[in-house]
Design a protein around this motif. Structure first.
Motif, short mmCIF file in Angstrom:
data_model
loop_
_atom_site.label_atom_id
_atom_site.label_comp_id
_atom_site.label_asym_id
_atom_site.label_seq_id
_atom_site.Cartn_x
_atom_site.Cartn_y
_atom_site.Cartn_z
N GLN A 97 -20.78 1.93 -8.81
CA GLN A 97 -19.56 1.77 -9.29
C GLN A 97 -19.24 3.90 -8.26
OE1 GLN A 97 -18.18 2.84 -13.07
NE2 GLN A 97 -19.80 3.54 -13.46
N ASN A 98 -17.95 3.59 -7.08
CA ASN A 98 -18.45 5.09 -6.86
C ASN A 98 -17.27 5.78 -7.66
OD1 ASN A 98 -15.59 3.73 -7.24
ND2 ASN A 98 -14.72 3.85 -5.03
N LYS A 99 -17.20 7.91 -7.36
CA LYS A 99 -17.05 8.63 -8.24
C LYS A 99 -15.34 8.24 -9.07
CE LYS A 99 -19.42 11.94 -5.97
NZ LYS A 99 -19.57 13.06 -5.36
N LYS A 100 -14.39 6.99 -7.80
CA LYS A 100 -13.18 6.94 -8.48
C LYS A 100 -13.25 5.76 -9.60
CE LYS A 100 -10.69 7.79 -3.86
NZ LYS A 100 -11.83 7.98 -3.40
N ALA A 101 -13.93 5.41 -9.65
CA ALA A 101 -15.05 4.40 -11.05
C ALA A 101 -14.92 5.06 -12.00
CB ALA A 101 -15.49 3.30 -10.60
N ILE A 102 -15.88 5.50 -11.58
CA ILE A 102 -16.38 6.89 -12.53
C ILE A 102 -15.73 7.40 -13.43
CG2 ILE A 102 -17.80 8.37 -13.42
CD1 ILE A 102 -19.73 7.56 -11.30
N ASN A 103 -14.92 7.81 -12.49
CA ASN A 103 -13.50 8.96 -12.95
C ASN A 103 -12.63 7.90 -13.92
OD1 ASN A 103 -14.84 11.30 -12.50
ND2 ASN A 103 -13.58 11.69 -10.17
N LEU A 104 -12.11 6.58 -13.54
CA LEU A 104 -10.99 5.72 -14.33
C LEU A 104 -11.59 5.33 -15.63
CD1 LEU A 104 -8.25 5.08 -13.60
CD2 LEU A 104 -8.87 2.79 -12.19
N HIS A 105 -11.27 5.83 -16.59
CA HIS A 105 -11.27 5.81 -17.83
C HIS A 105 -11.86 3.71 -18.38
CE1 HIS A 105 -13.97 9.47 -18.32
NE2 HIS A 105 -13.15 9.87 -18.17
N GLY A 106 -12.27 2.80 -18.44
CA GLY A 106 -11.56 2.16 -18.95
C GLY A 106 -12.07 0.91 -18.43
N ILE A 107 -11.80 0.78 -17.03
CA ILE A 107 -12.08 0.15 -16.18
C ILE A 107 -13.39 -1.04 -16.20
CG2 ILE A 107 -13.55 1.43 -14.18
CD1 ILE A 107 -12.20 0.27 -11.66
N LEU A 108 -14.75 -0.39 -16.24
CA LEU A 108 -15.58 -1.30 -17.28
C LEU A 108 -15.14 -2.10 -18.08
CD1 LEU A 108 -18.86 1.27 -16.64
CD2 LEU A 108 -17.63 -0.76 -14.91
N ASP A 109 -14.22 -2.05 -18.82
CA ASP A 109 -14.06 -3.12 -19.76
C ASP A 109 -13.54 -4.40 -19.91
OD1 ASP A 109 -15.57 -1.39 -21.52
OD2 ASP A 109 -13.55 0.35 -21.77
N ILE A 110 -12.21 -4.32 -18.47
CA ILE A 110 -11.47 -4.66 -18.45
C ILE A 110 -11.70 -6.51 -17.74
CG2 ILE A 110 -9.45 -5.57 -16.51
CD1 ILE A 110 -8.76 -2.31 -16.50
N ASP A 111 -11.39 -7.43 -18.40
CA ASP A 111 -12.46 -8.56 -17.60
C ASP A 111 -11.43 -9.06 -16.73
OD1 ASP A 111 -13.96 -10.92 -18.15
OD2 ASP A 111 -12.58 -12.05 -19.95
N MET A 112 -12.19 -9.43 -15.72
CA MET A 112 -11.76 -9.86 -14.57
C MET A 112 -12.80 -11.41 -14.56
SD MET A 112 -9.37 -8.39 -13.03
CE MET A 112 -9.42 -8.52 -11.75
N SER A 113 -12.74 -12.73 -15.04
CA SER A 113 -13.64 -13.40 -15.59
C SER A 113 -12.81 -14.37 -14.98
CB SER A 113 -14.63 -13.74 -16.27
OG SER A 113 -13.72 -13.45 -17.65
#
Length: 365
Positions: A97-113
């Motif tokens: 994950q790039n820095k923008k993703a690290i600073n974007l809290h909650g992006i890892l919890d979004i289900d895109m399956s």
């Protein structure tokens, strides 16, 4: 002695058989014609073999360095792009994950399956999430489309406002005519009521004019005009605008040259700034209001600056955003339209909350 002889003969026979087996299983380098450098190599030549190994090691280091440089380049590109990027392994574990993703809290919890694309709201911003699968990896990007959505909303609101303004304009025009007739037939005791009606109708007409102008865009037809003409216009507005507190207004004309502007458009900006000053005093805690209107020149710009001692500006960042206002009497278009007009004159409009609160418009001389 016979036993020793037999034993020695047996050992020689075993050694001969061993050499025959080694010879039958040996792989000759000469059989590999594609390896030209190796085919001419004498295996007994240790120095040549070491040189070849050294060259192979150098080549492996070179390939490793090129791979690392390419990896750094890819990561640098991923850091430069405006999107947040997340990469998952096939088992769902995080790969990158790039820095923008690290600073974007909650992006890892979004289900895109289940979807390849969808809009989500994270904090106060709206993001377009996009997903794709490449080489057993799931790549997810998040693009901030808050400004795009805001522009779409403003466009829709602008269309609706323009439609309502057209519908309201005709009955308001009729009311204005009737009020003019009524003012000629009432006595002095009732005249004050009619005057208040005129002021209210004038305010609605001003809103309608601003709305229609904002919705169709601004084009400046510039000519030279006297500063004193705008002073007269502001004095007339000050007399017609409704307010309840005692307010004193002072004009300082430190610039006497003509200015090259569209009179009606420039007048709208000055009116908006003066109305904002009056409204700020009405909403502020001061008992007696004070407004100073100053015309002067600076760095080849003609500047009009309007000071007031009213309520402070709450949010300078969103001050010129359309349909957004903190004023009790505001409709959220005055300053947005003023900014359009200033830009149409290659100028700017600004506000200051320190060292004397003011609004100003700067037009190139």
């Amino acid at each position: 002695m016979k036993k020793s002889y037999k034993k020695e003969k047996t050992n020689k026979k075993k050694e001969s058989l061993k050499k025959e087996r080694l010879a039958s299983n040996a792989i000759l380098l000469e059989d590999y014609e594609s390896a030209e450098a190796v085919s001419n190599l004498d295996l007994g030549d240790t120095e040549s073999l070491l040189n070849l190994l050294h060259e192979l090691i150098l080549q492996s280091y070179k390939i490793e360095k090129e791979f690392k440089d390419f990896k750094v380049l890819i990561e640098s590109v991923l850091e430069m792009i405006p999107q947040a990027v997340v990469v998952f392994n096939s088992n769902g574990s995080l790969f990158y994950q790039n820095k923008k993703a690290i600073n974007l809290h909650g992006i890892l919890d979004i289900d895109m399956s289940d979807k390849s694309e969808k809009e989500v709201k994270i904090g106060n911003n709206v993001y377009l999430m996009q997903s794709s699968n490449i080489s057993h990896k799931q790549i997810i990007t998040a693009t901030n489309i808050t400004e795009q959505k805001r522009q779409e909303r403003l466009a829709n609101m602008g269309q609706l406002s323009a439609h309502l303004a057209h519908e309201i304009r005709n009955p308001i025009g009729s009311l204005s005519l009737l009020t003019g007739v009524l003012s000629k037939r009432v006595d002095n005791d009732t005249m004050s009521i009619v005057e208040e009606m005129k002021k209210s109708i004038w305010r609605v007409e001003r809103i309608i004019k601003s709305t229609l102008l904002f919705s169709k865009g601004v084009q400046a037809n510039r000519e030279y005009h006297e500063i004193k003409d705008f002073k007269i216009s502001l004095e007339k507005l000050f007399g017609e605008y409704g307010y309840t507190k005692d307010i004193d207004i002072e004009f300082r004309l430190d610039f006497s040259d003509k200015i090259f502007v569209d009179f009606s458009l420039y007048e709208i900006v000055l009116h908006n700034m003066l109305c904002n000053a009056i409204d700020a005093i009405e909403e502020g805690e001061c008992d007696n209001g004070k407004i100073v209107v100053r015309f002067f020149s600076e760095d080849n710009y003609a500047i009009c600056r309007i000071y007031d001692n009213g309520k402070d500006i709450e949010n300078l960042d969103s001050l010129f955003e359309a349909f957004k206002t903190t004023k009790l009497k505001g409709h959220g278009l005055g300053l947005a339209l003023s900014q359009q007009i200033a830009m149409a004159h290659n100028g700017s409009i600004n506000a200051n909350n320190t060292n004397g609160k003011f609004f100003e418009i700067k037009i190139p001389i």
